[in-house]
Write a protein that holds these residues in place. Sequence first.
Motif, PDB file in Angstrom:
ATOM      1  N   ILE A  33      31.592  36.359  42.941  1.00 59.26           N
ATOM      2  CA  ILE A  33      32.230  37.676  42.816  1.00 59.26           C
ATOM      3  C   ILE A  33      32.542  37.952  41.349  1.00 59.26           C
ATOM      4  O   ILE A  33      32.307  39.045  40.836  1.00 59.26           O
ATOM      5  N   GLU A  34      33.043  36.925  40.634  1.00 57.73           N
ATOM      6  CA  GLU A  34      33.425  37.102  39.225  1.00 57.73           C
ATOM      7  C   GLU A  34      32.204  37.450  38.374  1.00 57.73           C
ATOM      8  O   GLU A  34      32.264  38.342  37.541  1.00 57.73           O
TER       9      GLU A  34
ATOM     10  N   GLN B 197      29.406  38.804  39.337  1.00 57.91           N
ATOM     11  CA  GLN B 197      28.947  40.153  39.676  1.00 57.91           C
ATOM     12  C   GLN B 197      29.863  41.190  39.036  1.00 57.91           C
ATOM     13  O   GLN B 197      29.398  42.163  38.450  1.00 57.91           O
ATOM     14  N   ARG B 198      31.166  40.973  39.154  1.00 54.22           N
ATOM     15  CA  ARG B 198      32.119  41.959  38.658  1.00 54.22           C
ATOM     16  C   ARG B 198      31.899  42.222  37.165  1.00 54.22           C
ATOM     17  O   ARG B 198      31.914  43.366  36.715  1.00 54.22           O
TER      18      ARG B 198
ATOM     19  N   GLU C 253      30.966  40.044  49.660  1.00 56.37           N
ATOM     20  CA  GLU C 253      31.263  39.649  48.270  1.00 56.37           C
ATOM     21  C   GLU C 253      30.794  40.718  47.290  1.00 56.37           C
ATOM     22  O   GLU C 253      31.485  41.036  46.331  1.00 56.37           O
ATOM     23  N   GLN C 254      29.606  41.272  47.543  1.00 58.97           N
ATOM     24  CA  GLN C 254      29.092  42.283  46.620  1.00 58.97           C
ATOM     25  C   GLN C 254      29.977  43.523  46.641  1.00 58.97           C
ATOM     26  O   GLN C 254      30.327  44.069  45.591  1.00 58.97           O
TER      27      GLN C 254
ATOM     28  N   ALA D 138      33.215  42.776  44.805  1.00 58.08           N
ATOM     29  CA  ALA D 138      33.031  42.764  43.346  1.00 58.08           C
ATOM     30  C   ALA D 138      32.918  44.190  42.815  1.00 58.08           C
ATOM     31  O   ALA D 138      33.475  44.530  41.770  1.00 58.08           O
TER      32      ALA D 138
END
Lengths: 557, 89
Positions: A300-301, A303-304, A362-363, A366
């Motif tokens: 997640i991190e 992607q973010r 998760e996507q 993010a």
Amino acid sequence: MRIAGTGIGQGVATGRVALMPEPLATPSDAQSTIGVEAEKARSVESLGRVARALEERGATAGGTARDVLEAQAMMAEDPTLSDSIDELLGQGKTAERAVSEAFAAFRDQLAAMGGYLGERAADLDDVAQRVIADLLGVPAPGVPELDEPFVLVARDLAPADTALLDLDKVLALVTSDGGPTSHTAILAREKSIVAIVGAADALSLDEGQTVVVDAAAGVVVADPSADEVASAEARIAERAALVDAPATPGALADGTAVPLLANLGSSKAAQAAADGGAEGVGLFRTEFLFLDAGGSAPTIEEQRAHYVELLEAFPGKKVVVRLLDAGADKPLAFLNDAHEENPALGLRGLRALRVSEDILREQLTALAEADKRTSADLWVMAPMVSTVEETEYIVGLSKELGLKTAGIMVEVPSIALMADKVFETADFASIGTNDLTQYTLAADRLLGSVASFQDPWHPAVLRLVGEVGASGARASKPVGICGEAAADPLLAVVLVGLGATTLSMSPSALADVRASLARYTLDEARRLAETALAASGAAEARAAVTAALESLKETHS
Amino acid sequence: MVTRTVRIGSSHGLHARPAKLFTQAAAAAPGPVTIAKGDGKPVNAASILGVISLGVEHGDYVTLSTDAEGAEATLDELTELLVTDHDES
């Protein structure tokens, strides 16, 4: 001499011809006439020569290209490969044949392993072709490597060729084969390269011959007069000024706003698109994040951070992110590793995401987090949606995870026909014309033998676009276009006439589409759309609209 | 024969750039070195095609073997390459 073909876009270019060498035939399996030792010496010498040349190119190229080229050089002199070549030479084969067979065996082995290894198979093919060409004393196949910019003349270009194309060196593309939907044409449209395809007599041009390539007129002029060159250069300057002109928001002649957005595949290109006049992003592909992460999904991190970088380039503007679209042309093993007979009709897009809902959640998480940290207007959309139930699922889940605006892509005829029901849930729809064309005409867009069906001008495709446009207008919800079709300056007008409210394209196409839209009113766009819908096929629609434009031009003047 | 079993640190496994770096180092070693994945068949570590076709991924275990002079030092150097994440940047 004038050679006619199908022009792509409105550009013009002038320069010298570089001919693309023909691919080499597989060497024959005739017995060697010079003996094993002599063949062995020939193969060692050629393999070494090719390896040195690759190393040299690597040193010049630098960066990641250097690693790829050095790895290729090592492949040429690989000890395991050399053992296998020696064994084949021992059977009395020629050096050409032994090299070809030995490389092919490794190639097949790598290709069968798929994924990254499959990509190495293409590298290996390239090395093999170079070595065989060296043995035969002919130029290596592939895009010519010249110091000066050139007009590339080829039978047709394969994706592997165009991937290696140095766009700074290519003034124009001319192919003898292929039509307006060939890979060459698609590349030319995407990158705004002046191109003429299907110019049957193009191969009669000579290496180094001066030509004027006029895509607007669909003609290649060989050995042009000084006047012809001067007129081409004046037009090139005029078009350059058009591109450099300050980008105004996309609008029709009557002032109707048609925001022009960018298709992007990485956050790195975001700033350049914003600088180039994109009024936002209409399609941000997220596959690269996942492909680059190797065998697993990024955190997640991770992607973010990418999403934040993207959103920061468009403060206050709309950015539409497409959720992970794994599928036929971009498999991701962790989403769907199963072999499918018909991958285009298989577990792809939203279907695959639903099976791995943790990756989807998760996507979305993010994205929602990135949205909170930036001031861009983030929209999300799901790929390959085919039912209203799927629409409800993805819009519901997106909202649950904190996203404000959620919609779907229209790529499947079933969902285009159900557009009225879609808009009861979805905030917007975005039409992916490439897949919509593939599914409407039942022609695999990756298959060359049915490439002629892949034409978004087909009235069957346009009727579906019209269906979505009308439903969107009734529900007062936006309908975007994010496929290849939006980058075609003429088709773009037709799409707006069918109810598209925004157009998204590769940033290089923005200037031409902006100029084209500004020439017509909404009424005219609607009439052009009706003309296209009334045609019996793709070519007829294109011809009818072109003819209608001519008469419009007369009334304008 | 000196052998050593190593866990792959490179996040993209042992292909592309890490494979190139590893094979270059193996080719420069004073004698032949082999590499095997798990219990698999050993291949020539100086062969980029052999190494790539092992299909070694991040976290896989590979076994290096050599009986050349300076075996320990050679394996130290190669191990170092295998445990490093070359894709980290």
